[in-house]
Design an enzyme around this catalytic site. Structure first.
Site, PDB file in Angstrom:
ATOM      1  N   HIS A 356       0.792  -1.233   0.000  1.00  0.00           N
ATOM      2  CA  HIS A 356       0.000   0.000   0.000  1.00  0.00           C
ATOM      3  C   HIS A 356       0.817   1.272   0.000  1.00  0.00           C
ATOM      4  O   HIS A 356       0.244   2.363  -0.068  1.00  0.00           O
ATOM      5  CB  HIS A 356      -0.927   0.033   1.212  1.00  0.00           C
ATOM      6  CG  HIS A 356      -2.145  -0.807   1.048  1.00  0.00           C
ATOM      7  ND1 HIS A 356      -3.312  -0.335   0.490  1.00  0.00           N
ATOM      8  CD2 HIS A 356      -2.376  -2.096   1.340  1.00  0.00           C
ATOM      9  CE1 HIS A 356      -4.218  -1.298   0.468  1.00  0.00           C
ATOM     10  NE2 HIS A 356      -3.672  -2.385   0.978  1.00  0.00           N
ATOM     11  N   LYS A 544      -9.548  13.860   3.764  1.00  0.00           N
ATOM     12  CA  LYS A 544      -8.682  12.688   3.798  1.00  0.00           C
ATOM     13  C   LYS A 544      -7.841  12.802   5.063  1.00  0.00           C
ATOM     14  O   LYS A 544      -7.856  13.841   5.720  1.00  0.00           O
ATOM     15  CB  LYS A 544      -7.779  12.624   2.561  1.00  0.00           C
ATOM     16  CG  LYS A 544      -7.050  13.950   2.276  1.00  0.00           C
ATOM     17  CD  LYS A 544      -6.193  13.915   1.022  1.00  0.00           C
ATOM     18  CE  LYS A 544      -7.000  13.910  -0.264  1.00  0.00           C
ATOM     19  NZ  LYS A 544      -6.859  12.691  -1.016  1.00  0.00           N
ATOM     20  N   ARG A 545      -7.111  11.758   5.431  1.00  0.00           N
ATOM     21  CA  ARG A 545      -6.242  11.873   6.601  1.00  0.00           C
ATOM     22  C   ARG A 545      -5.260  13.027   6.425  1.00  0.00           C
ATOM     23  O   ARG A 545      -4.846  13.326   5.295  1.00  0.00           O
ATOM     24  CB  ARG A 545      -5.497  10.558   6.828  1.00  0.00           C
ATOM     25  CG  ARG A 545      -6.357   9.499   7.471  1.00  0.00           C
ATOM     26  CD  ARG A 545      -6.959   9.971   8.776  1.00  0.00           C
ATOM     27  NE  ARG A 545      -5.942  10.144   9.786  1.00  0.00           N
ATOM     28  CZ  ARG A 545      -5.611   9.245  10.679  1.00  0.00           C
ATOM     29  NH1 ARG A 545      -6.253   8.084  10.733  1.00  0.00           N
ATOM     30  NH2 ARG A 545      -4.657   9.470  11.556  1.00  0.00           N
ATOM     31  N   LYS A 550       0.047  14.500   1.593  1.00  0.00           N
ATOM     32  CA  LYS A 550      -1.240  14.822   0.971  1.00  0.00           C
ATOM     33  C   LYS A 550      -1.405  16.327   0.748  1.00  0.00           C
ATOM     34  O   LYS A 550      -2.295  16.774   0.048  1.00  0.00           O
ATOM     35  CB  LYS A 550      -2.389  14.260   1.811  1.00  0.00           C
ATOM     36  CG  LYS A 550      -2.454  12.720   1.823  1.00  0.00           C
ATOM     37  CD  LYS A 550      -3.556  12.235   2.743  1.00  0.00           C
ATOM     38  CE  LYS A 550      -3.636  10.709   2.864  1.00  0.00           C
ATOM     39  NZ  LYS A 550      -4.315  10.077   1.709  1.00  0.00           N
ATOM     40  N   THR A 652      -8.552   6.632  -2.884  1.00  0.00           N
ATOM     41  CA  THR A 652      -9.888   6.162  -3.242  1.00  0.00           C
ATOM     42  C   THR A 652     -10.896   7.291  -3.073  1.00  0.00           C
ATOM     43  O   THR A 652     -11.950   7.281  -3.707  1.00  0.00           O
ATOM     44  CB  THR A 652     -10.329   4.964  -2.368  1.00  0.00           C
ATOM     45  OG1 THR A 652     -10.111   5.297  -0.987  1.00  0.00           O
ATOM     46  CG2 THR A 652      -9.548   3.714  -2.728  1.00  0.00           C
ATOM     47  N   LYS A 656     -14.457   8.490  -5.271  1.00  0.00           N
ATOM     48  CA  LYS A 656     -15.783   8.786  -4.718  1.00  0.00           C
ATOM     49  C   LYS A 656     -16.277  10.144  -5.227  1.00  0.00           C
ATOM     50  O   LYS A 656     -17.440  10.303  -5.602  1.00  0.00           O
ATOM     51  CB  LYS A 656     -15.738   8.779  -3.185  1.00  0.00           C
ATOM     52  CG  LYS A 656     -15.285   7.450  -2.578  1.00  0.00           C
ATOM     53  CD  LYS A 656     -14.946   7.607  -1.088  1.00  0.00           C
ATOM     54  CE  LYS A 656     -14.114   6.444  -0.571  1.00  0.00           C
ATOM     55  NZ  LYS A 656     -13.518   6.741   0.759  1.00  0.00           N
TER      56      LYS A 656
HETATM   57  C1  LIG Z   1     -12.303   7.092   1.123  1.00  0.00           C
HETATM   58  C2  LIG Z   1     -11.973   7.500   2.499  1.00  0.00           C
HETATM   59  C3  LIG Z   1     -10.640   7.733   2.850  1.00  0.00           C
HETATM   60  C4  LIG Z   1      -9.506   7.662   1.858  1.00  0.00           C
HETATM   61  O1  LIG Z   1      -9.394   8.927   1.243  1.00  0.00           O
HETATM   62  P1  LIG Z   1      -8.115   9.315   0.346  1.00  0.00           P
HETATM   63  O2  LIG Z   1      -8.477  10.634  -0.214  1.00  0.00           O
HETATM   64  O3  LIG Z   1      -8.002   8.257  -0.703  1.00  0.00           O
HETATM   65  O4  LIG Z   1      -6.949   9.359   1.260  1.00  0.00           O
HETATM   66  C5  LIG Z   1     -10.366   8.115   4.152  1.00  0.00           C
HETATM   67  N1  LIG Z   1     -11.350   8.241   5.069  1.00  0.00           N
HETATM   68  C6  LIG Z   1     -12.640   8.039   4.759  1.00  0.00           C
HETATM   69  C7  LIG Z   1     -13.674   8.226   5.809  1.00  0.00           C
HETATM   70  C8  LIG Z   1     -13.002   7.652   3.469  1.00  0.00           C
HETATM   71  O5  LIG Z   1     -14.292   7.430   3.173  1.00  0.00           O
END
Ligand SMILES: *Cc1c(COP(=O)(O)O)cnc(C)c1O
Length: 818
Positions: A356, A544-545, A550, A652, A656
């Site tokens: 990952h 995101k985190r 990032k 991911t 979305k």
């Molecule tokens: C999809 C998702 C992530 C991952 O987000 P990235 O932008 O790919 O880092 C993290 N937390 C939640 C709650 C998510 O739904």
């Protein structure tokens, strides 16, 4: 029976449940009580399908994948289960006649937050897809008593509050005490000769009982129900008399403590290795229990252990479950009495590893001292795996000690888990094309050269059932109205929307749905932040985190830059923009937490400045998690996917947003690259250095951000505002660390490790293009729709079909209800 219920039956069952659970009538019940009662009714509808599914698996003697993961970030189950059972309408009506609204009842459920971010959410999407496609699968994980902490923002700072998700009981789980299993830690290994061979016996150990809880994973409309099996820890025979009599009081107390602490908390680090002893205990705990159980189950129906891999695959979600390689070997050698080569063949035909990340700080390396003390027998086995592997390297590359240094599993006093995973698995996959290429060409090139047949790519995906059907009902209904409902189980159908992208009526309908979703989010923001945001402004979102790679920092620096421009020229013609952030920072990640404080301080100044006429707003959404994510994705106009190229393995969140019709501003990193292939670069806002450029700069030791600081007035002004009190008048030094991190005035890290200043101008240009593009309503509507229409590839159903085809080789199952 209770497999389906009509409205009136439902009303009866809900009333009955409220009565037997709480001794209350419906009109006395709180929404929390109604939630429990509805959840119980839904569980009733699930249970026969659950039993029937497992009967069918046994009847077919089906091969199973065990998806092993330290994290499952499932989000709430009630709404999703209702959708999967196709009972939405009945339940909505039943509740409404009882005087309740399904959405607010769903809001009563706490998110089971047994994960940090992307990796845990991926595991949850995979389980949804496996069940919906009809593949036999178990999720194997840990039942953390406290999941991911709840985030509160106080005075702009992140505060971590324990997440007591089990406090009122979790209605969907079932305790399976009959499958409890002992897991042993510590002690020493004795060798016993039986006249034929040595037997290795662990003595003087401490143990805990692993007790599984199963949560049903309901396939969409197909009666399939798989299980997420999460393990709880309990003391073994605490204070039983024999122990006590032996005067082994100390040991009994220690065992009890071990059981209490082992599943206590989820480590809140995302993409970062912490090296804590308890973490290794957690890993071995759930892996040993899961592997033992998988072998037992196999042996109930089969007598030839050599063919175990024909009935089971273990997919290791990152290196966290890698000890499975050695644990499976241990059971085959010590309990099944196989020879090494037999055991190794079975193991390496069972295990498969998903990588990952390529970031050094995330790679797990356990000190030998710790590993061998905690897992003495398992460590012996790892040593032997390493000895044989090193011999293989020497045979292939005689005299090349560099290779051994670079590839050995045990080296420099440490066990390198990624290398154990690669050597012990038949498949090694990356999670996006670019990521897999970087693995093969750079990070893992020695392994790729030696065993190229193991390497493969599986680009991540997301489940459209949670992130469109459940999260964005208005758009879901509209899509179904236009192209039928096949997209729900086969997202490639969504490309049929392309014929509507130039249809002005469709454009208006599409953008009107976006507008409704923005009103929904604006309401949430008003309730939670007390901030008024204009749903007609561009909703520009980064959720995101929080991690330096990032680059939330680049985003907020750009907001500061825009604000400076507006201050200089209040009449500047820009489309009103609402910058929305949501992010948890690991509790010990100082710079990340300081970035949250910076975002909140900037928000305070900008949101309260009347002179800019509301053209800019900044919102930090507290406690970003799956449940509010569903609201956020559906309301976004712009998706910020701005990681330093080469650092985000896939992402991911990006998918979305795309599915929900947001336009991406992003670097050519992770799965953004493949999104650009699908929708066309011209329909995204791509900027910044490429992965190759970044890797080249890194190999040269970085670059000098001072050149940019000295030559670019606008950037210099923004950076000076970090240290002149502009956003923290009471403590002008507050953001000094962030300033230093960019210019490296004293820290030992490379300056601007994540190339924020390097990419800043190109990022600002991309934002300017967004501002221009949004004014062209037709172009924007067409492009938004085109993004949705081009998201078909990014369904986790597609990802799972690829895992099945290339790695697991499972057969689909049909479940008929009698
Ligand atoms: C999809 C998702 C992530 C991952 O987000 P990235 O932008 O790919 O880092 C993290 N937390 C939640 C709650 C998510 O739904």
């Amino acid at each position: 029976m209770s497999q389906t219920m009509n409205k009136d039956e439902l009303k009866k069952v809900i009333a009955l449940n409220v009565k037997s659970l709480y001794r209350k009538t419906i009109d006395e019940a709180t929404p929390a009580m109604i939630y429990q009662a509805v959840a119980l009714a839904v569980k009733d509808m699930i249970i026969d399908r659950w039993i029937a599914t497992h009967k069918e698996y046994e009847k077919q003697d089906a091969k199973v994948v065990y998806y092993m993961s330290m994290e499952f970030l499932t989000g709430r189950f009630l709404g999703n289960n209702i959708i999967s059972l196709c009972e939405q309408k009945e339940i909505e009506e039943a509740l409404s006649e009882l005087g309740f609204d399904l959405n607010s009842i769903e809001d009563q459920e706490r998110d089971p937050a047994l994960g940090n971010g992307g990796l845990g959410r991926l595991a949850a999407c995979f389980l949804d897809s496996l069940a919906s496609l009809g593949y036999p699968a178990y999720g194997c994980g840990i039942r953390y008593r406290y999941g991911m902490f709840k985030q509160q923002i106080r005075d702009g700072y992140q505060i971590e509050v324990p997440d007591e998700w089990l406090k009122d009981g979790y209605p969907f789980e079932i305790r399976r005490a009959e499958y409890a299993t002992e897991v042993k830690f510590g002690g020493y290994v004795e060798t016993e000769w039986d006249g034929k061979r040595n037997h290795f016996v662990q003595k003087g150990y401490q143990s805990v009982m692993a007790v599984p809880y199963d949560i049903p994973i309901v396939g969409y409309g197909n009666n399939v129900v798989n299980s997420l099996r999460i393990w709880d820890a309990q003391p073994v025979n605490t204070f039983n008399l024999s122990e006590f009599d032996k005067g082994d009081y100390q040991k009994a107390v220690e065992q009890e403590n071990l059981a209490k602490t082992i599943v206590e908390v989820l480590y809140p680090n995302d993409n970062h290795y912490s090296g804590k002893e308890l973490r290794l205990k957690q890993q071995y705990f759930f892996i040993s229990a899961s592997v033992q159980r998988a072998i037992k189950k196999y042996k109930e129906k089969h007598d030839d252990i050599h063919k175990f891999y024909e009935k089971a695959s273990f997919q290791l979600n990152d290196t966290h479950p890698t000890v499975a390689v050695a644990e499976l070997m241990r059971i085959l050698l010590d309990e099944e009495n196989l020879e090494w080569d037999e055991a190794w063949e079975i193991t390496t035909k069972t295990c498969a590893y998903t990588n990952h990340t390529i970031m050094a700080e995330a790679l797990e390396k356990w000190p030998i001292e710790l590993f061998s003390r905690l897992l003495p027998r398992v460590y012996q086995i790892v040593e032997e795996i390493n000895r044989r592997f090193v011999a293989q390297i020497q045979q292939r590359y005689p005299g090349d000690n560099e290779k051994i240094r670079r590839m050995a599993i045990i080296y420099d006093g440490q066990v390198r888990m990624a290398y154990l995973a690669i050597v012990g698995s038949f498949s090694v996959n990356g999670v996006a094309k670019l990521h897999t290429e970087i693995l093969e060409k750079q990070e893992l090139r020695d392994f790729y050269e030696m065993m190229p047949e193991k390497f493969n790519n599986k680009t991540n995906g997301i489940t459209q059932r949670r992130f469109l059907l459940h999260g964005n009902p208005l758009l879901a209904d509209w899509v179904t109205d236009k192209i039928g409902n096949e997209w729900i189980t086969d997202l490639s159908n969504i490309k049929k929307l392309s014929v509507y992208v130039d249809d002005e009526k469709c454009q208006q309908e599409f953008m009107n749905i976006k507008y409704q979703n923005k009103i929904r989010l604006a309401k949430y923001i008003k309730e939670h932040n007390g901030i008024d945001v204009d749903p007609r402004s561009i909703f520009d979102v980064q959720v995101k985190r929080l991690h330096e790679y990032k680059r939330q920092l680049m985003n907020i620096l750009h907001v500061m830059y825009l604000y400076n421009q507006l201050k200089d020229n209040p009449n500047m013609d820009i489309v009103p923009r609402t910058f929305i952030f949501g992010a948890k920072a690991a509790a010990g990640y100082k710079r990340a937490k300081l970035t949250i404080k910076l975002i909140n301080n900037v928000a305070d100044v900008i949101n309260n400045d009347k002179s800019i006429g509301g053209k800019l707003k900044v919102v930090f959404i507290e406690d970003y998690r799956v449940s509010n994510a569903e609201l956020i994705f559906s309301a976004a106009d712009v998706s910020e996917q701005i990681s330093t190229a080469s650092k985000e393995a896939s992402g991911t969140g990006n998918m979305k947003f795309m599915l929900n019709g947001a336009l991406t501003i992003g670097t050519m990193d992770g799965a953004n690259v493949e999104m650009a292939e699908e929708v066309g670069k011209e329909n995204m806002f791509i900027f910044g250095a490429s992965a190759d450029e970044i890797i080249n700069l890194e190999n040269k030791g970085g670059y000098n951000p001072m050149d940019i600081f000295n030559n670019d007035q606008d950037i210099r002004r923004v950076l000076m505002q970090l240290i002149n009190g502009y956003y923290s008048p009471q403590d002008p030094e507050l953001f000094r660390d962030i300033y230093n991190s960019l210019l490296n005035t004293q820290s030992s890290d490379r300056a601007d490790t994540y190339f924020i200043l390097k990419d800043f101008r190109s990022y600002a240009e991309a934002h300017k293009k967004i501002d221009q593009a949004y004014r062209d309503e037709k172009w924007w509507a067409r492009t938004a729709m085109l993004n949705t229409a081009s998201a078909g590839k990014f369904s986790s159903d597609r990802t799972i079909e690829e895992y099945v085809r290339d790695i697991w080789h499972l057969k689909k199952i049909k479940v008929e209800l009698k």
